[in-house]
Design a protein around this motif. Structure first.
Motif, PDB file in Angstrom:
ATOM      1  N   ALA A  19       1.133  -1.520  -0.059  1.00  0.00           N
ATOM      2  CA  ALA A  19      -0.260   0.457   0.019  1.00  0.00           C
ATOM      3  C   ALA A  19       0.898   1.036  -0.089  1.00  0.00           C
ATOM      4  CB  ALA A  19      -0.522   0.059   0.902  1.00  0.00           C
ATOM      5  N   ALA A  20       2.116   1.322   0.831  1.00  0.00           N
ATOM      6  CA  ALA A  20       2.328   2.320   0.730  1.00  0.00           C
ATOM      7  C   ALA A  20       3.229   2.792  -0.305  1.00  0.00           C
ATOM      8  CB  ALA A  20       4.144   2.027   1.613  1.00  0.00           C
ATOM      9  N   THR A  21       4.203   1.523  -1.122  1.00  0.00           N
ATOM     10  CA  THR A  21       4.398   1.853  -3.022  1.00  0.00           C
ATOM     11  C   THR A  21       3.812   1.886  -2.963  1.00  0.00           C
ATOM     12  OG1 THR A  21       5.831  -0.791  -2.542  1.00  0.00           O
ATOM     13  CG2 THR A  21       5.572   0.327  -4.207  1.00  0.00           C
ATOM     14  N   PHE A  22       2.292   1.342  -3.782  1.00  0.00           N
ATOM     15  CA  PHE A  22       0.975   2.071  -4.682  1.00  0.00           C
ATOM     16  C   PHE A  22       1.195   3.622  -3.795  1.00  0.00           C
ATOM     17  CE2 PHE A  22      -3.253   3.090  -5.691  1.00  0.00           C
ATOM     18  CZ  PHE A  22      -3.453   2.333  -6.777  1.00  0.00           C
ATOM     19  N   VAL A  23       1.070   4.192  -2.784  1.00  0.00           N
ATOM     20  CA  VAL A  23       0.808   5.577  -2.309  1.00  0.00           C
ATOM     21  C   VAL A  23       2.343   6.127  -3.193  1.00  0.00           C
ATOM     22  CG1 VAL A  23       0.291   7.239  -0.472  1.00  0.00           C
ATOM     23  CG2 VAL A  23      -0.738   5.181  -0.488  1.00  0.00           C
ATOM     24  N   VAL A  42     -11.487   6.314  -2.813  1.00  0.00           N
ATOM     25  CA  VAL A  42     -10.543   7.143  -1.616  1.00  0.00           C
ATOM     26  C   VAL A  42      -9.565   8.053  -2.953  1.00  0.00           C
ATOM     27  CG1 VAL A  42     -10.734   5.412  -0.400  1.00  0.00           C
ATOM     28  CG2 VAL A  42      -9.140   5.271  -1.595  1.00  0.00           C
ATOM     29  N   ASN A  43      -9.165   8.540  -2.183  1.00  0.00           N
ATOM     30  CA  ASN A  43      -7.444   9.304  -2.877  1.00  0.00           C
ATOM     31  C   ASN A  43      -6.563   8.279  -3.283  1.00  0.00           C
ATOM     32  OD1 ASN A  43      -5.336  11.159  -3.362  1.00  0.00           O
ATOM     33  ND2 ASN A  43      -6.016  12.292  -2.413  1.00  0.00           N
ATOM     34  N   ALA A  44      -5.777   7.664  -4.111  1.00  0.00           N
ATOM     35  CA  ALA A  44      -4.639   6.648  -3.773  1.00  0.00           C
ATOM     36  C   ALA A  44      -3.309   7.646  -3.872  1.00  0.00           C
ATOM     37  CB  ALA A  44      -4.755   6.083  -6.178  1.00  0.00           C
ATOM     38  N   LYS A  45      -3.145   8.946  -3.490  1.00  0.00           N
ATOM     39  CA  LYS A  45      -2.122   9.280  -3.309  1.00  0.00           C
ATOM     40  C   LYS A  45      -2.051   9.445  -1.618  1.00  0.00           C
ATOM     41  CE  LYS A  45      -1.757  11.843  -6.775  1.00  0.00           C
ATOM     42  NZ  LYS A  45      -0.975  13.299  -7.568  1.00  0.00           N
ATOM     43  N   ILE A  50      -5.769   4.189   0.616  1.00  0.00           N
ATOM     44  CA  ILE A  50      -5.530   3.145   0.709  1.00  0.00           C
ATOM     45  C   ILE A  50      -6.241   1.647   1.661  1.00  0.00           C
ATOM     46  CG2 ILE A  50      -3.689   1.260  -0.589  1.00  0.00           C
ATOM     47  CD1 ILE A  50      -4.771   3.640  -2.655  1.00  0.00           C
ATOM     48  N   LEU A  51      -5.632   1.945   2.879  1.00  0.00           N
ATOM     49  CA  LEU A  51      -5.609   0.522   3.811  1.00  0.00           C
ATOM     50  C   LEU A  51      -7.156   0.879   4.344  1.00  0.00           C
ATOM     51  CD1 LEU A  51      -2.215   1.504   5.779  1.00  0.00           C
ATOM     52  CD2 LEU A  51      -2.556  -0.377   4.615  1.00  0.00           C
ATOM     53  N   ALA A  73       0.543   7.606 -15.294  1.00  0.00           N
ATOM     54  CA  ALA A  73      -0.310   7.360 -14.262  1.00  0.00           C
ATOM     55  C   ALA A  73      -0.885   5.822 -14.349  1.00  0.00           C
ATOM     56  CB  ALA A  73      -0.809   7.857 -13.636  1.00  0.00           C
ATOM     57  N   LEU A  74      -2.318   5.814 -14.927  1.00  0.00           N
ATOM     58  CA  LEU A  74      -3.395   4.431 -15.110  1.00  0.00           C
ATOM     59  C   LEU A  74      -2.311   3.083 -15.653  1.00  0.00           C
ATOM     60  CD1 LEU A  74      -5.574   3.186 -15.051  1.00  0.00           C
ATOM     61  CD2 LEU A  74      -6.064   3.569 -17.579  1.00  0.00           C
ATOM     62  N   HIS A  75      -1.291   3.126 -16.297  1.00  0.00           N
ATOM     63  CA  HIS A  75      -0.433   1.980 -16.786  1.00  0.00           C
ATOM     64  C   HIS A  75       0.181   1.466 -15.667  1.00  0.00           C
ATOM     65  CE1 HIS A  75       1.684  -0.432 -19.260  1.00  0.00           C
ATOM     66  NE2 HIS A  75       2.885   0.054 -18.577  1.00  0.00           N
ATOM     67  N   ALA A  76       0.312   2.303 -14.962  1.00  0.00           N
ATOM     68  CA  ALA A  76       2.368   2.009 -13.751  1.00  0.00           C
ATOM     69  C   ALA A  76       0.989   1.735 -12.990  1.00  0.00           C
ATOM     70  CB  ALA A  76       2.748   3.549 -13.398  1.00  0.00           C
ATOM     71  N   LEU A  77       0.170   2.103 -12.684  1.00  0.00           N
ATOM     72  CA  LEU A  77      -0.891   1.586 -11.127  1.00  0.00           C
ATOM     73  C   LEU A  77      -1.052  -0.101 -11.645  1.00  0.00           C
ATOM     74  CD1 LEU A  77      -1.850   5.043 -10.314  1.00  0.00           C
ATOM     75  CD2 LEU A  77      -0.287   3.643  -8.723  1.00  0.00           C
TER      76      LEU A  77
END
Length: 88
Positions: A19-23, A42-45, A50-51, A73-77
Motif C-alpha cells: 500500500a505504501a509503495t502504491f501511494v 478513496v484518494n490513491a495518494k 488505501i488501507l 499513471a493508469l498504466h503504472a498503477l
C-alpha cells in the motif's frame, strides 16, 4: 479521465508495504488518482484511504486517473496491482 478495472494480484493484497509503495507511485503523477472498491472511492495518494479499502488478493478495484499524465499513471498503477512491478 481514464479508468480501468483491475484484479489485485499482490500476494498480500494492498496492505502495509504494498500500500505504501502504491501511494508513493501515485504521488509521482500530477493527475488526480482514485481507487474504487465497491461503493467506496478513496484518494490513491492517501495511505489511510488505501488501507481503508482492505484490498486482499483477488479484490476487484477500479483505478481512475484525471489529469495531464493520466495515461501514464493508469498504466503504472495497474501494472503494479497486477504484477507488483514498478515502472522504469
Amino acid at each position: 479521465m481514464v479508468e480501468r478495472a483491475v484484479t489485485v494480484a499482490l500476494q498480500s493484497g494492498l496492505h502495509a508495504r504494498p500500500a505504501a509503495t502504491f501511494v508513493q507511485l501515485s504521488n509521482r503523477y500530477q493527475s488526480e488518482i482514485s481507487l474504487v472498491k465497491g461503493e467506496k472511492t478513496v484518494n490513491a495518494k492517501s495511505i489511510l484511504g488505501i488501507l481503508s479499502l482492505a484490498c486482499t488478493k483477488g479484490s476487484q478495484v477500479k483505478v481512475v486517473a484525471d489529469g495531464v499524465d493520466e495515461q501514464e499513471a493508469l498504466h503504472a498503477l495497474t501494472v503494479f496491482l497486477e504484477t507488483e512491478e514498478l515502472p522504469g
